[in-house]
Write a protein that holds these residues in place. Sequence first.
Motif, PDB file in Angstrom:
ATOM      1  N   LEU A  50     -18.434  -3.769  19.013  1.00 13.83           N
ATOM      2  CA  LEU A  50     -17.886  -5.108  19.177  1.00 13.83           C
ATOM      3  C   LEU A  50     -16.493  -5.146  18.567  1.00 13.83           C
ATOM      4  O   LEU A  50     -16.321  -4.938  17.370  1.00 13.83           O
ATOM      5  CB  LEU A  50     -18.778  -6.151  18.499  1.00 13.83           C
ATOM      6  CG  LEU A  50     -18.227  -7.572  18.444  1.00 13.83           C
ATOM      7  CD1 LEU A  50     -18.041  -8.152  19.851  1.00 13.83           C
ATOM      8  CD2 LEU A  50     -19.146  -8.458  17.621  1.00 13.83           C
ATOM      9  N   PHE A  51     -15.500  -5.400  19.410  1.00 16.90           N
ATOM     10  CA  PHE A  51     -14.128  -5.542  18.936  1.00 16.90           C
ATOM     11  C   PHE A  51     -13.860  -7.017  18.681  1.00 16.90           C
ATOM     12  O   PHE A  51     -14.025  -7.847  19.584  1.00 16.90           O
ATOM     13  CB  PHE A  51     -13.131  -5.022  19.977  1.00 16.90           C
ATOM     14  CG  PHE A  51     -13.180  -3.536  20.179  1.00 16.90           C
ATOM     15  CD1 PHE A  51     -12.803  -2.668  19.166  1.00 16.90           C
ATOM     16  CD2 PHE A  51     -13.600  -3.005  21.383  1.00 16.90           C
ATOM     17  CE1 PHE A  51     -12.842  -1.292  19.352  1.00 16.90           C
ATOM     18  CE2 PHE A  51     -13.644  -1.633  21.580  1.00 16.90           C
ATOM     19  CZ  PHE A  51     -13.260  -0.782  20.558  1.00 16.90           C
ATOM     20  N   LEU A  52     -13.473  -7.356  17.470  1.00 18.42           N
ATOM     21  CA  LEU A  52     -13.044  -8.704  17.122  1.00 18.42           C
ATOM     22  C   LEU A  52     -11.525  -8.674  17.095  1.00 18.42           C
ATOM     23  O   LEU A  52     -10.924  -7.992  16.263  1.00 18.42           O
ATOM     24  CB  LEU A  52     -13.604  -9.122  15.760  1.00 18.42           C
ATOM     25  CG  LEU A  52     -15.129  -9.149  15.663  1.00 18.42           C
ATOM     26  CD1 LEU A  52     -15.564  -9.426  14.228  1.00 18.42           C
ATOM     27  CD2 LEU A  52     -15.704 -10.177  16.608  1.00 18.42           C
ATOM     28  N   VAL A  81     -22.557   4.362  24.997  1.00 16.56           N
ATOM     29  CA  VAL A  81     -21.760   3.425  24.223  1.00 16.56           C
ATOM     30  C   VAL A  81     -21.371   2.244  25.112  1.00 16.56           C
ATOM     31  O   VAL A  81     -20.860   2.439  26.205  1.00 16.56           O
ATOM     32  CB  VAL A  81     -20.490   4.096  23.652  1.00 16.56           C
ATOM     33  CG1 VAL A  81     -19.691   3.108  22.825  1.00 16.56           C
ATOM     34  CG2 VAL A  81     -20.843   5.323  22.834  1.00 16.56           C
ATOM     35  N   SER A  82     -21.642   1.038  24.620  1.00 12.29           N
ATOM     36  CA  SER A  82     -21.239  -0.186  25.311  1.00 12.29           C
ATOM     37  C   SER A  82     -20.153  -0.870  24.491  1.00 12.29           C
ATOM     38  O   SER A  82     -20.142  -0.770  23.268  1.00 12.29           O
ATOM     39  CB  SER A  82     -22.408  -1.157  25.445  1.00 12.29           C
ATOM     40  OG  SER A  82     -23.420  -0.601  26.215  1.00 12.29           O
ATOM     41  N   VAL A  83     -19.266  -1.580  25.183  1.00 12.80           N
ATOM     42  CA  VAL A  83     -18.173  -2.270  24.501  1.00 12.80           C
ATOM     43  C   VAL A  83     -18.242  -3.758  24.794  1.00 12.80           C
ATOM     44  O   VAL A  83     -18.403  -4.179  25.939  1.00 12.80           O
ATOM     45  CB  VAL A  83     -16.805  -1.717  24.958  1.00 12.80           C
ATOM     46  CG1 VAL A  83     -15.672  -2.534  24.365  1.00 12.80           C
ATOM     47  CG2 VAL A  83     -16.666  -0.267  24.561  1.00 12.80           C
ATOM     48  N   LEU A  84     -18.127  -4.541  23.737  1.00 14.34           N
ATOM     49  CA  LEU A  84     -18.020  -5.992  23.827  1.00 14.34           C
ATOM     50  C   LEU A  84     -16.796  -6.411  23.033  1.00 14.34           C
ATOM     51  O   LEU A  84     -16.345  -5.702  22.134  1.00 14.34           O
ATOM     52  CB  LEU A  84     -19.263  -6.668  23.239  1.00 14.34           C
ATOM     53  CG  LEU A  84     -20.580  -6.367  23.928  1.00 14.34           C
ATOM     54  CD1 LEU A  84     -21.737  -6.873  23.088  1.00 14.34           C
ATOM     55  CD2 LEU A  84     -20.603  -6.997  25.298  1.00 14.34           C
ATOM     56  N   HIS A 102     -15.281  -9.326  27.447  1.00 11.86           N
ATOM     57  CA  HIS A 102     -15.254 -10.439  26.503  1.00 11.86           C
ATOM     58  C   HIS A 102     -16.579 -11.188  26.554  1.00 11.86           C
ATOM     59  O   HIS A 102     -17.168 -11.365  27.618  1.00 11.86           O
ATOM     60  CB  HIS A 102     -14.085 -11.386  26.820  1.00 11.86           C
ATOM     61  CG  HIS A 102     -13.797 -12.304  25.687  1.00 11.86           C
ATOM     62  ND1 HIS A 102     -14.355 -13.547  25.600  1.00 11.86           N
ATOM     63  CD2 HIS A 102     -13.051 -12.133  24.576  1.00 11.86           C
ATOM     64  CE1 HIS A 102     -13.951 -14.121  24.481  1.00 11.86           C
ATOM     65  NE2 HIS A 102     -13.160 -13.287  23.842  1.00 11.86           N
ATOM     66  N   LEU A 103     -17.080 -11.612  25.394  1.00 14.73           N
ATOM     67  CA  LEU A 103     -18.381 -12.262  25.310  1.00 14.73           C
ATOM     68  C   LEU A 103     -18.436 -13.584  26.069  1.00 14.73           C
ATOM     69  O   LEU A 103     -19.450 -13.920  26.647  1.00 14.73           O
ATOM     70  CB  LEU A 103     -18.764 -12.497  23.847  1.00 14.73           C
ATOM     71  CG  LEU A 103     -19.186 -11.254  23.092  1.00 14.73           C
ATOM     72  CD1 LEU A 103     -19.415 -11.575  21.630  1.00 14.73           C
ATOM     73  CD2 LEU A 103     -20.440 -10.660  23.695  1.00 14.73           C
TER      74      LEU A 103
END
Length: 115
Positions: A50-52, A81-84, A102-103
Amino acid sequence: NNSRREVPLADLVAKAAEKHRASVDNNHETASAENGVENATKRRRHIAVLFLTIADLPHEHIWKEWLKSNNDESEDAMMMVSVLCHAKHPERIRSPWLRRRHLLRKRGNDDDEGD
């Protein structure tokens, strides 16, 4: 009048949980169908990153290259690997790749732009 509607986080979490349950059920069926303990212990790990961010992801090209090297699609791969992403200002995200991850997204806005 706000014309854009965002997908609630609860809906996204519910969809992810449903996918996970289906994946776990499939893994259990596969493991029980295979002979030997060795095959049952070769379970694929799933890592979510999760990238903030404020807007765009700094050094996105480096992260994409790392993901490509760690997201081997072969059946022998031990990791997925999943990216959010969650950005403070999502309207400032210029990258289609990051925008898709993006969430909170506008309903019906799954653009087909390339990476």
